[in-house]
Design an enzyme around this catalytic site. Structure first.
Site, PDB file in Angstrom:
ATOM      1  N   LYS A  93       0.841  -1.205   0.000  1.00  0.00           N
ATOM      2  CA  LYS A  93       0.000   0.000   0.000  1.00  0.00           C
ATOM      3  C   LYS A  93       0.876   1.255   0.000  1.00  0.00           C
ATOM      4  O   LYS A  93       2.078   1.175   0.277  1.00  0.00           O
ATOM      5  CB  LYS A  93      -0.917  -0.022   1.226  1.00  0.00           C
ATOM      6  CG  LYS A  93      -0.178  -0.033   2.557  1.00  0.00           C
ATOM      7  CD  LYS A  93      -1.076  -0.521   3.693  1.00  0.00           C
ATOM      8  CE  LYS A  93      -0.337  -0.417   5.025  1.00  0.00           C
ATOM      9  NZ  LYS A  93      -1.053  -1.134   6.099  1.00  0.00           N
ATOM     10  N   TYR A 101      15.826  30.341   9.116  1.00  0.00           N
ATOM     11  CA  TYR A 101      14.608  30.942   9.660  1.00  0.00           C
ATOM     12  C   TYR A 101      14.630  31.000  11.184  1.00  0.00           C
ATOM     13  O   TYR A 101      15.102  30.078  11.841  1.00  0.00           O
ATOM     14  CB  TYR A 101      13.382  30.123   9.233  1.00  0.00           C
ATOM     15  CG  TYR A 101      12.969  30.357   7.804  1.00  0.00           C
ATOM     16  CD1 TYR A 101      12.630  31.630   7.345  1.00  0.00           C
ATOM     17  CD2 TYR A 101      12.914  29.294   6.910  1.00  0.00           C
ATOM     18  CE1 TYR A 101      12.250  31.839   6.026  1.00  0.00           C
ATOM     19  CE2 TYR A 101      12.522  29.485   5.588  1.00  0.00           C
ATOM     20  CZ  TYR A 101      12.189  30.766   5.156  1.00  0.00           C
ATOM     21  OH  TYR A 101      11.810  30.956   3.860  1.00  0.00           O
TER      22      TYR A 101
END
Ligand SMILES: *Cc1c(COP(=O)(O)O)cnc(C)c1O
Length: 349
Positions: free
Chosen positions: A35, A244
């Site tokens: 999956k 940042y």
């Protein structure tokens, strides 16, 4: 190379499937769970390698994923859909010969009405409370459903990665109670369940993460390595900050490398100031925040500036990196970026 290089070792996946197949008790079939694009590693290449290793049965989450497996493998291998028979999936289930694992009375009704005679399995809820028929429901409808001849009865363990967790034995007892005496093929174990031992194996095991080199299959072969190219380096003076929010400040003269991958490539922001990258066997700390497309790394101690650093490799597994990020290997694998250049290694090529 402008983006990172993700190496996916198909031989290692095949070897892991064979090893899990050997761990499954004799006479037990070993399927493969593919999956989420084979846990992020690419359905087509992965299922072909697994089929070559001997896998004959595949589990996916959704019918669309089943279609991709059928397209890669052609007719023959059995493809089971864990979400069952959802509204709108009838044509795909029929045309591509998918086997839905039905989860509810609603799905059972839909399937038997729309595709009478088309193979199906049943998921039973033994305590996880996520998918499948509850014991009371099953008791009420089993005689009627068993007449329609389900090809598999399955359930899923909630705590199989913790061998001593009482849920394991409790769910096993419920599963035995719900399925004993039906004479039908049964499946209970994923990777963790295989490692719990033969009482958990029944007729079919369903390993996923162990195929891809993840915990709890500690003896599995590593499957992925990921190398990130350096875009630019700079010298940073004491007191200067990087990235940042100025989340890292140099205490000494430092050399900082900016690398081409960030959270848009599946590197969680929780790795900010909290991970290592590797130049061969030499660790280099990730400093500052993870940005969308970049990370910054302190390489002050390296004798030469390399072209790239490894974030997954022999010194740092998927689970090691997941630990640093506060998540699990499953999540890191399934969010691996689409921008990486993917190289599949097969048969030493
Ligand atoms: C994902 C899944 C598996 C595979 O589990 P792993 O822990 O990856 O081995 C097996 N069965 C079901 C129902 C699943 O959802």
């Amino acid at each position: 190379m402008a983006t990172g290089t993700l190496n996916i070792d198909l031989d290692a996946i095949a070897a892991n499937w064979r090893a899990l197949d050997r761990l499954s008790a004799s006479g037990v079939q070993t399927a493969a769970v593919v999956k989420a694009d084979a846990y992020g590693l690419g359905t087509t290449r992965v299922v072909r390698a697994l089929a070559q290793a001997g896998a004959r049965r595949f589990f996916v989450a959704a019918a669309e994923e089943g279609a991709a497996v059928r397209q890669a493998l052609g007719p023959g291998p059995q493809i089971s859909v864990l979400s069952g028979h959802m509204a709108g999936d009838t044509e795909m289930i029929h045309d591509l010969e998918l086997t839905p694992m039905l989860n509810s009375l609603e799905q059972i009704t839909r399937h038997l009405e729309a595709l009478p005679g088309h193979p199906f399995g049943l998921q039973l809820d033994t305590g996880m409370n996520r998918l499948g028929l509850e014991p009371m429901e099953w008791e009420a409808v089993a005689p009627y459903i068993l007449e329609a001849d389900p090809e598999l009865l399955m359930s899923h363990l909630a705590c199989a990665d913790e061998p001593d967790h009482p849920m394991n034995e409790a769910q096993l007892a419920v599963f035995e109670d719900m399925t004993g005496g039906t004479g039908l093929p049964r499946s209970f174990a994923a990777t963790g369940g295989i490692l719990l031992g033969p009482r958990y194996h029944f007729d079919l095991t369903r390993p996923g993460i162990g195929l891809y080199g993840g915990r709890p299959f500690e003896t599995g072969n590593p499957v992925v390595s990921l190398s990130l190219p350096i875009i630019q380096t700079r010298e940073v003076a004491p007191g200067e900050t990087v990235g940042y929010s100025a989340a890292w400040e140099a205490e000494a003269p430092s050399v900082i490398a900016t690398l081409a991958a960030g959270y848009a490539d599946g590197l969680p922001r929780t790795l900010s100031n909290a991970a290592m990258l590797w130049d061969g066997a030499t660790p280099c700390p990730l400093v500052g925040r993870v940005s969308m497309d970049m990370v910054t790394v302190d390489i002050s101690h390296l004798p030469e500036i390399p072209r790239a650093l490894d974030i997954l490799g022999p010194h740092q597994s998927v689970d090691d990196l997941a630990d640093a990020a506060g998540t699990i290997g499953y999540e890191l694998l399934t969010v691996l970026g689409r921008r990486y250049t993917r190289r599949y290694l097969e048969h030493g090529a």
